[in-house]
Motif scaffolding. Structure first.
Motif, PDB file in Angstrom:
ATOM      1  N   THR A 113      63.593   2.708  21.003  1.00 16.11           N
ATOM      2  CA  THR A 113      63.723   1.559  21.851  1.00 16.11           C
ATOM      3  C   THR A 113      63.246   0.116  21.010  1.00 16.11           C
ATOM      4  OG1 THR A 113      61.321   1.765  22.292  1.00 16.11           O
ATOM      5  CG2 THR A 113      63.182   2.861  23.771  1.00 16.11           C
ATOM      6  N   THR A 114      62.389   0.221  19.881  1.00 19.15           N
ATOM      7  CA  THR A 114      61.813  -0.946  19.278  1.00 19.15           C
ATOM      8  C   THR A 114      62.163  -0.766  17.619  1.00 19.15           C
ATOM      9  OG1 THR A 114      59.621  -0.099  18.969  1.00 19.15           O
ATOM     10  CG2 THR A 114      60.167  -1.455  21.007  1.00 19.15           C
ATOM     11  N   LEU A 115      61.840  -1.946  17.071  1.00 25.45           N
ATOM     12  CA  LEU A 115      61.891  -1.912  15.550  1.00 25.45           C
ATOM     13  C   LEU A 115      61.004  -0.697  14.957  1.00 25.45           C
ATOM     14  CD1 LEU A 115      62.655  -5.265  14.138  1.00 25.45           C
ATOM     15  CD2 LEU A 115      64.206  -3.313  13.589  1.00 25.45           C
ATOM     16  N   LYS A 116      59.879  -0.373  15.512  1.00 26.47           N
ATOM     17  CA  LYS A 116      59.043   0.438  15.011  1.00 26.47           C
ATOM     18  C   LYS A 116      59.723   1.812  14.754  1.00 26.47           C
ATOM     19  CE  LYS A 116      54.802  -1.850  16.851  1.00 26.47           C
ATOM     20  NZ  LYS A 116      53.854  -1.680  17.860  1.00 26.47           N
ATOM     21  N   ASP A 117      60.985   2.035  15.695  1.00 21.64           N
ATOM     22  CA  ASP A 117      61.450   3.558  15.614  1.00 21.64           C
ATOM     23  C   ASP A 117      62.556   3.484  14.650  1.00 21.64           C
ATOM     24  OD1 ASP A 117      60.106   4.391  17.583  1.00 21.64           O
ATOM     25  OD2 ASP A 117      61.328   3.580  19.275  1.00 21.64           O
ATOM     26  N   VAL A 121      65.672   6.509  13.556  1.00 18.03           N
ATOM     27  CA  VAL A 121      67.094   6.247  13.553  1.00 18.03           C
ATOM     28  C   VAL A 121      67.568   6.421  12.008  1.00 18.03           C
ATOM     29  CG1 VAL A 121      68.945   4.272  13.690  1.00 18.03           C
ATOM     30  CG2 VAL A 121      66.900   4.471  15.385  1.00 18.03           C
ATOM     31  N   MET A 122      67.151   5.955  11.123  1.00 20.07           N
ATOM     32  CA  MET A 122      67.488   6.010   9.860  1.00 20.07           C
ATOM     33  C   MET A 122      67.870   7.314   9.172  1.00 20.07           C
ATOM     34  SD  MET A 122      68.637   2.865   8.708  1.00 20.07           S
ATOM     35  CE  MET A 122      68.906   3.411   7.108  1.00 20.07           C
ATOM     36  N   GLY A 123      66.759   7.965   9.623  1.00 21.54           N
ATOM     37  CA  GLY A 123      66.844   9.485   9.376  1.00 21.54           C
ATOM     38  C   GLY A 123      67.953  10.307   9.895  1.00 21.54           C
ATOM     39  N   SER A 144      69.438  -4.803  13.756  1.00 18.31           N
ATOM     40  CA  SER A 144      69.996  -5.979  14.818  1.00 18.31           C
ATOM     41  C   SER A 144      70.126  -5.178  16.096  1.00 18.31           C
ATOM     42  CB  SER A 144      71.354  -6.530  14.355  1.00 18.31           C
ATOM     43  OG  SER A 144      72.220  -5.381  14.574  1.00 18.31           O
ATOM     44  N   LEU A 145      70.370  -4.048  16.659  1.00 16.91           N
ATOM     45  CA  LEU A 145      70.372  -3.349  17.599  1.00 16.91           C
ATOM     46  C   LEU A 145      69.153  -2.948  18.212  1.00 16.91           C
ATOM     47  CD1 LEU A 145      73.234  -0.512  16.915  1.00 16.91           C
ATOM     48  CD2 LEU A 145      73.434  -2.590  18.346  1.00 16.91           C
ATOM     49  N   LEU A 146      68.138  -2.745  17.353  1.00 15.01           N
ATOM     50  CA  LEU A 146      66.965  -2.530  17.737  1.00 15.01           C
ATOM     51  C   LEU A 146      65.913  -3.829  18.120  1.00 15.01           C
ATOM     52  CD1 LEU A 146      65.812   0.650  15.740  1.00 15.01           C
ATOM     53  CD2 LEU A 146      66.437   0.432  18.190  1.00 15.01           C
ATOM     54  N   SER A 147      66.297  -5.105  17.531  1.00 15.93           N
ATOM     55  CA  SER A 147      65.651  -6.167  17.857  1.00 15.93           C
ATOM     56  C   SER A 147      66.134  -6.965  19.091  1.00 15.93           C
ATOM     57  CB  SER A 147      65.508  -7.059  16.831  1.00 15.93           C
ATOM     58  OG  SER A 147      66.979  -7.154  16.548  1.00 15.93           O
TER      59      SER A 147
END
Length: 147
Positions: A113-117, A121-123, A144-147
């Motif tokens: 949901t946020t940039l902290k995640d 996502v990258m994994g 860009s999608l998470l921010s």
């Protein structure tokens, strides 16, 4: 036909056609394959070959930019030519729209949901989109999608 065998055949074709640039570029690639096989004592799969080609493309791209910055257009062109030969063996890259759509699905799947995640996502994206998109592009689009 395995990807490595195809590259080997293309080396032979380049030799017959007296295309020294292509021959030399593909021989460098075959040398990189052989080095990995010797170092890791394993036979390369097509996925391994693709990863090696991608790393060689990245190296050539970095070198080309350094040559450009140093004003050595002649050496930069050699690197760009090698990149063109190597890209023939890589899978088709996703367009920006396809990448965005794939990342939206991954974000939903991992519950980000946020940039902290971004790590989650990258994994997942690294596994799902391997070879189809550059890691830098994936990261920028995910941010860009998470921010």
């Amino acid at each position: 036909m395995r990807l490595r065998d195809k590259i080997n055949e293309d080396v032979k074709e380049a030799m017959k056609a007296k295309d020294a640039k292509k021959r030399d570029a593909l021989r460098l690639l075959m040398s990189a394959f052989k080095q990995i096989e010797v170092d890791e004592r394993k036979e390369l799969s097509d996925e391994d070959v693709i990863k090696i080609i991608q790393s060689q493309v990245k190296r050539r791209d970095d070198a080309a930019m350094q040559y450009r910055d140093a004003g050595r257009e002649d050496l930069m062109q050699i690197e760009l030519d090698e990149i063109a030969y190597y890209k023939e063996y890589l899978p088709a890259q996703l367009s920006d729209d396809e990448l965005t759509l794939a990342l939206k699905e991954i974000i939903t799947k991992v519950g980000a949901t946020t940039l902290k995640d971004i790590g989650k996502v990258m994994g997942a994206a690294s596994k799902d989109l391997s070879g189809k998109a550059d890691g830098k592009r994936i990261n920028e689009c995910a941010k860009s999608l998470l921010s």
